[in-house]
Design a protein around this motif. Structure first.
Motif, short mmCIF file in Angstrom:
data_model
loop_
_atom_site.label_atom_id
_atom_site.label_comp_id
_atom_site.label_asym_id
_atom_site.label_seq_id
_atom_site.Cartn_x
_atom_site.Cartn_y
_atom_site.Cartn_z
N PHE A 69 0.82 -1.21 0.00
CA PHE A 69 0.00 0.00 0.00
C PHE A 69 0.85 1.26 0.00
CE2 PHE A 69 -2.16 3.56 1.96
CZ PHE A 69 -3.34 3.61 1.24
N GLY A 70 1.87 1.30 0.86
CA GLY A 70 2.72 2.48 0.92
C GLY A 70 3.40 2.76 -0.40
N SER A 71 3.84 1.71 -1.09
CA SER A 71 4.48 1.87 -2.39
C SER A 71 3.50 2.41 -3.42
CB SER A 71 5.06 0.54 -2.87
OG SER A 71 6.09 0.09 -2.00
N ARG A 72 2.28 1.90 -3.39
CA ARG A 72 1.28 2.37 -4.35
C ARG A 72 0.89 3.82 -4.07
NH1 ARG A 72 -3.51 -0.09 -4.14
NH2 ARG A 72 -3.17 -1.23 -2.20
N LEU A 73 0.87 4.20 -2.79
CA LEU A 73 0.58 5.60 -2.45
C LEU A 73 1.72 6.50 -2.92
CD1 LEU A 73 -1.27 7.67 -1.12
CD2 LEU A 73 -0.10 7.22 1.05
N ALA A 74 2.95 6.05 -2.74
CA ALA A 74 4.11 6.82 -3.21
C ALA A 74 4.06 6.97 -4.73
CB ALA A 74 5.40 6.14 -2.77
N ALA A 75 3.65 5.91 -5.42
CA ALA A 75 3.52 5.97 -6.89
C ALA A 75 2.46 7.00 -7.28
CB ALA A 75 3.17 4.60 -7.45
N ALA A 76 1.35 7.00 -6.54
CA ALA A 76 0.28 7.96 -6.82
C ALA A 76 0.77 9.39 -6.59
CB ALA A 76 -0.93 7.66 -5.93
N ALA A 77 1.61 9.57 -5.56
CA ALA A 77 2.17 10.90 -5.29
C ALA A 77 3.10 11.34 -6.41
CB ALA A 77 2.91 10.89 -3.95
N ARG A 114 -5.20 14.13 -3.29
CA ARG A 114 -5.30 13.54 -4.63
C ARG A 114 -4.53 12.23 -4.73
NH1 ARG A 114 -4.53 19.55 -7.34
NH2 ARG A 114 -6.76 20.05 -7.53
N SER A 115 -3.45 12.10 -3.98
CA SER A 115 -2.69 10.85 -3.99
C SER A 115 -3.51 9.73 -3.36
CB SER A 115 -1.37 11.03 -3.23
OG SER A 115 -0.54 11.98 -3.87
N PHE A 116 -4.13 9.99 -2.22
CA PHE A 116 -4.98 8.98 -1.59
C PHE A 116 -6.19 8.66 -2.47
CE2 PHE A 116 -2.69 9.75 2.38
CZ PHE A 116 -2.70 8.49 2.96
N ARG A 117 -6.72 9.68 -3.11
CA ARG A 117 -7.88 9.46 -3.97
C ARG A 117 -7.52 8.57 -5.16
NH1 ARG A 117 -11.27 14.68 -4.44
NH2 ARG A 117 -11.88 14.03 -2.35
N GLY A 118 -6.24 8.59 -5.55
CA GLY A 118 -5.79 7.70 -6.61
C GLY A 118 -5.88 6.24 -6.20
N LEU A 119 -6.00 6.00 -4.89
CA LEU A 119 -6.17 4.63 -4.37
C LEU A 119 -7.58 4.44 -3.82
CD1 LEU A 119 -2.74 4.09 -2.56
CD2 LEU A 119 -3.37 3.59 -4.91
N ASP A 120 -8.51 5.26 -4.30
CA ASP A 120 -9.93 5.17 -3.92
C ASP A 120 -10.17 5.45 -2.44
OD1 ASP A 120 -10.77 4.53 -6.55
OD2 ASP A 120 -10.19 2.44 -6.23
N ILE A 121 -9.36 6.31 -1.86
CA ILE A 121 -9.57 6.74 -0.47
C ILE A 121 -9.89 8.23 -0.50
CG2 ILE A 121 -8.48 7.11 1.77
CD1 ILE A 121 -6.86 4.58 1.30
N PHE A 229 12.82 21.08 6.80
CA PHE A 229 12.03 21.88 7.72
C PHE A 229 11.78 21.08 9.01
CE2 PHE A 229 10.57 22.45 3.31
CZ PHE A 229 11.09 23.71 3.07
N LYS A 230 11.31 21.76 10.03
CA LYS A 230 11.03 21.09 11.30
C LYS A 230 9.83 20.16 11.15
CE LYS A 230 9.88 21.86 16.15
NZ LYS A 230 9.54 22.85 17.20
N ILE A 231 10.05 18.89 11.43
CA ILE A 231 8.97 17.91 11.33
C ILE A 231 8.08 18.01 12.57
CG2 ILE A 231 8.42 15.44 11.28
CD1 ILE A 231 10.96 15.04 9.62
N ILE A 232 6.77 18.14 12.35
CA ILE A 232 5.82 18.24 13.46
C ILE A 232 4.79 17.11 13.43
CG2 ILE A 232 6.08 20.73 13.73
CD1 ILE A 232 3.45 21.05 12.15
N GLY A 233 4.94 16.19 12.47
CA GLY A 233 4.02 15.07 12.39
C GLY A 233 4.53 14.03 11.41
N HIS A 234 4.33 12.75 11.77
CA HIS A 234 4.76 11.63 10.93
C HIS A 234 3.70 10.55 11.06
CE1 HIS A 234 7.81 8.08 10.39
NE2 HIS A 234 7.02 8.23 9.33
N TYR A 235 3.04 10.22 9.94
CA TYR A 235 1.87 9.35 10.00
C TYR A 235 1.90 8.26 8.94
CZ TYR A 235 0.55 13.68 12.31
OH TYR A 235 0.56 14.79 13.10
N ARG A 236 1.19 7.19 9.25
CA ARG A 236 1.01 6.10 8.30
C ARG A 236 -0.47 5.74 8.31
NH1 ARG A 236 5.43 2.02 9.39
NH2 ARG A 236 6.65 3.84 8.70
N TYR A 237 -1.07 5.77 7.14
CA TYR A 237 -2.51 5.50 7.06
C TYR A 237 -2.80 4.76 5.76
CZ TYR A 237 -7.55 6.21 6.70
OH TYR A 237 -8.90 6.00 6.58
N GLY A 238 -3.64 3.75 5.85
CA GLY A 238 -4.04 3.04 4.64
C GLY A 238 -4.62 1.69 4.96
N LYS A 239 -5.15 1.07 3.94
CA LYS A 239 -5.80 -0.23 4.11
C LYS A 239 -4.76 -1.33 4.30
CE LYS A 239 -9.73 1.20 1.29
NZ LYS A 239 -10.50 1.00 0.05
#
Length: 239
Positions: A69-77, A114-121, A229-239
């Motif tokens: 999933f992460g790879s497909r999201l990166a591809a969509a990005a 738009r990247s998530f929407r490319g994976l129907d999310i 830049f200063k990172i203020i959040g790091h997340y992982r989300y997906g099916k």
């Protein structure tokens, strides 16, 4: 009436100020700029070659073949970098669900959406559903009295809260190994504004590196800027 004769020093015509000094300063500034910018030209050309269309397509093909999933999201990005988008932070009234601002406009959050929407999310619908049920759990930064499907999902703090509530909030470090392709990262820019993007692999021989796709004013771009830049959040989300 007899005219009065003028007695005294002859009137002196004001001298026109010479602009020569100004032109000298301009010429000096241009020369100085050329001296400092010249060493950057090879770097900028190399950066452009690294993120060429051929390298983008190669990276997309490799990521999609992985199936993760992460790879497909990166591809969509990465696919977003092939679209010409003008940075536009204006408020738009859009459809719901699956609403979007004009395709040739957008901000940093639209790259993620738009990247998530490319994976129907559809983050518009998901954020609205969670925010509507938990309005006070979301940042109260815009004096809003009710959810707004036109803009809620396009605000970085709201995406941060959604991902932390419904996905994984991960460590914010400066170690590349702590980040995976497809992770969503939020930053605080030097001007105090929040920003977001998606982690992707680097191009070509640098594919083991962690780069990002984001829109910081020049449209969606593929850059080696994860720790710029200063990172203020790091997340992982997906099916």
């Amino acid at each position: 009436m007899k005219p009065i004769e003028y007695i005294g020093a002859a009137p002196v015509k004001k001298k026109r100020r010479s602009s020569f000094g100004g032109w000298v300063l301009v010429a000096f500034a241009l020369s100085l700029g050329a001296v400092f910018l010249r060493p950057l030209i090879p770097f900028l050309k190399a950066q452009q070659e690294l993120t060429s269309d051929a390298n983008v397509l190669e990276a997309i093909e490799l990521l999609e073949s992985d199936g993760d999933f992460g790879s497909r999201l990166a591809a969509a990005a990465l696919k977003r970098t092939q679209s010409k988008v003008a940075y536009d932070a204006a408020y738009y009234k859009i459809d719901f669900p699956n609403g979007d601002v004009p395709a040739d406009k957008g901000v940093c959050t639209d790259v993620v959406i738009r990247s998530f929407r490319g994976l129907d999310i559809d983050l518009q619908e998901l954020v609205h559903s969670d925010l509507k049920a938990n309005f006070r759990a979301y940042p109260q930064l815009w004096k809003a009295k009710a959810p707004d499907t036109n803009i809620d999902h396009r605000r970085v703090p709201n995406l941060q809260r959604f991902f932390s509530r419904n996905g994984q909030a991960l460590a914010m470090t400066t170690e590349e190994s702590d980040y995976s392709v497809g992770d969503v990262v939020a930053w605080r820019l030097v001007n105090g504004q929040t920003h977001t993007g998606i982690v992707v692999p680097g191009p070509g021989a640098r594919k083991s590196e962690k780069w990002i796709v984001h829109n910081i004013g020049r449209g969606p771009v593929w850059e080696d800027a994860l720790f710029d830049f200063k990172i203020i959040g790091h997340y992982r989300y997906g099916k």
